[in-house]
Design an enzyme around this catalytic site. Structure first.
Site, PDB file in Angstrom:
ATOM      1  N   GLU A 219       0.762  -1.430   0.092  1.00 14.23           N
ATOM      2  CA  GLU A 219      -0.013   0.179  -0.201  1.00 14.23           C
ATOM      3  C   GLU A 219       1.027   1.348  -0.007  1.00 14.23           C
ATOM      4  OE1 GLU A 219      -2.720  -0.213   3.409  1.00 14.23           O
ATOM      5  OE2 GLU A 219      -3.467   1.906   3.020  1.00 14.23           O
ATOM      6  N   ASP A 244      -3.513   4.545  -1.627  1.00 11.44           N
ATOM      7  CA  ASP A 244      -4.411   4.950  -0.254  1.00 11.44           C
ATOM      8  C   ASP A 244      -4.323   6.504  -0.487  1.00 11.44           C
ATOM      9  OD1 ASP A 244      -5.399   6.108   2.041  1.00 11.44           O
ATOM     10  OD2 ASP A 244      -4.049   5.137   3.285  1.00 11.44           O
ATOM     11  N   LYS A 268     -11.245   4.954   1.645  1.00  9.84           N
ATOM     12  CA  LYS A 268     -11.483   5.412   2.893  1.00  9.84           C
ATOM     13  C   LYS A 268     -12.512   6.641   2.720  1.00  9.84           C
ATOM     14  CE  LYS A 268      -6.943   5.063   5.289  1.00  9.84           C
ATOM     15  NZ  LYS A 268      -5.860   5.654   5.519  1.00  9.84           N
TER      16      LYS A 268
END
Ligand code: OSB
Ligand code: MG
Length: 384
Positions: A219, A244, A268
């Site tokens: 990530e 991310d 998110k």
């Protein structure tokens, strides 16, 4: 049914972490998040959480910048406006650039209010299909390999389905290899939080060395604002890259996928500015067979409940960072507490709104600052 907000309350709430959390950039032992309660003229209410960190090390927003943007822009734009859907509420602050964490907090409160007023769960309104979600844990960088192994064992024993470890240059291969050797078959991944650079040949070597460990993904290895170098790196790795920090909107997601910058996306809610944009990224990824999972910001119960709701959508095929609250905090601010059993969290499909109820008494007991904004635009606001 139309809603007009008559007040929004802000609570800056502090919760101590059970165990200090270290990433490639810093360590923290407590979190301050902003909880919002929106109330409309008909008496409906909804809660949201702004999960901005106290520091600008994950992204440029902070607790204080979010408080400012909520107090002086987002909430005054919304108060007194009539809306039929959370997307219409969000349209009231369309002029505001960036500040996605602040937007996500207020949009969440609108989603909760909207769904509670209609007696249905947010998961249902979003198109959730799962009765339970599979849960992983995100482990901070540990001081020693021994303490890391202890942590991993603890959460595997609890039934968590995937282990994510924070890594950084010099704190990567040896740690990951120790875990992989001890547990050859677990779902294992690493999160670098932008600690590596293509400019540095030893960084590239370090990342390529991880290809032997059968990781689910790496990530955000490179810069938080990059999608170009990630494409160059992905071409040199067999391990999928997951983005991310770099993805703030469905447009970013499309560009990253078009470029080949990643093969997986971390969704998110905060980073994307709300549940609706999170769903748009989910829909885009589903249309391209790109797997997604739900990332976290150590949310308190309100934000965590939103993570559970979005994770119930069908494209969330990988276990996310949505674990039980008790992994991070001794006491949460929602009832019932959010818990994982055998690595799964039940989606409260038959409860309205977020499906978990904010406990005002506990919130106020932990609040270090409170503010009520009410009435027509910002005229009646009391500034903190
Ligand atoms: O990069 O995913 C991240 C926590 C704070 C800031 C950034 C990240 C994280 C986590 C923890 O990995 C996820 C969680 O357990 O909520
Ligand atoms: Mg991350």
């Amino acid at each position: 049914m139309t809603h007009i907000l008559r007040s929004v309350e802000l609570y800056l709430v502090r919760l101590p972490l059970i165990r200090p959390f270290t990433t490639s950039s810093h360590t923290k032992d407590h979190l301050d998040h902003i909880l919002l309660r929106a109330r409309d003229e008909a008496g409906a209410e909804g809660w949201g959480e702004c999960a901005s960190a106290a520091d600008p090390y994950y992204c440029s927003e902070t607790t204080e910048s979010s408080w400012h943007i909520l107090r002086d822009f987002l909430i005054p734009e919304l108060l007194g406006v009539s809306w039929d859907h959370p997307d219409e509420a969000a349209a009231s602050w369309a002029k505001v650039r960036g500040n996605n964490f602040a937007k996500a907090g207020l949009e969440m409160a609108c989603w909760d209010l909207f769904s509670r007023a209609r007696g249905q769960s947010i998961a249902d309104f979003l198109g959730g299909t799962r009765a339970e979600i599979h849960s992983g844990v995100s482990l901070g960088i540990e001081p020693t390999v021994a303490s890391l192994l202890e942590q991993v064992e603890r959460f595997l024993d609890q039934g968590y389905r995937r282990i994510k470890m924070k890594i950084g240059p010099g704190r990567d291969l040896a740690y990951l290899r120790a875990v992989r050797e001890r547990w050859p078959d677990i779902l294992l991944m690493a999160d670098a939080n932008s600690a590596y650079s293509l400019d540095n040949p030893t960084d590239v070597q370090a990342l390529r060395a991880l290809d032997d460990l059968n990781l689910m993904m790496i990530e955000q290895p490179l810069a938080d604002d990059d999608i170009v170098d990630h494409a160059r790196l992905q071409a040199q790795l067999t391990t999928p890259i997951c983005l991310d920090e770099s993805i703030h909107s469905v447009h970013d997601a499309r560009k990253a996928l078009d470029q080949g910058s990643c093969r997986i996306i971390n969704i998110k809610v905060s980073r994307l500015g709300g549940l609706s944009e999170a769903r748009r990224v989910h829909d885009l990824c589903s249309s391209r067979d790109v797997p997604v999972w739900c990332g976290g910001m150590h949310e308190f119960g309100v934000g965590r409940a939103a993570n559970v709701a979005i994770s119930s959508l069908p494209g969330f095929t990988l276990p996310g960072d949505v674990s039980g609250s008790d992994r991070a905090y001794r006491e949460d601010i929602v009832d019932p507490p959010i818990r994982a059993h055998s690595g799964a969290i039940e989606v409260p499909r038959n409860r309205p709104g977020l499906g978990f109820d904010a406990n005002l008494e506990r919130i106020r007991a932990r609040a270090v600052r409170e503010l009520v904004l009410e009435g027509e635009r910002r005229l009646a606001a009391t500034h903190a």
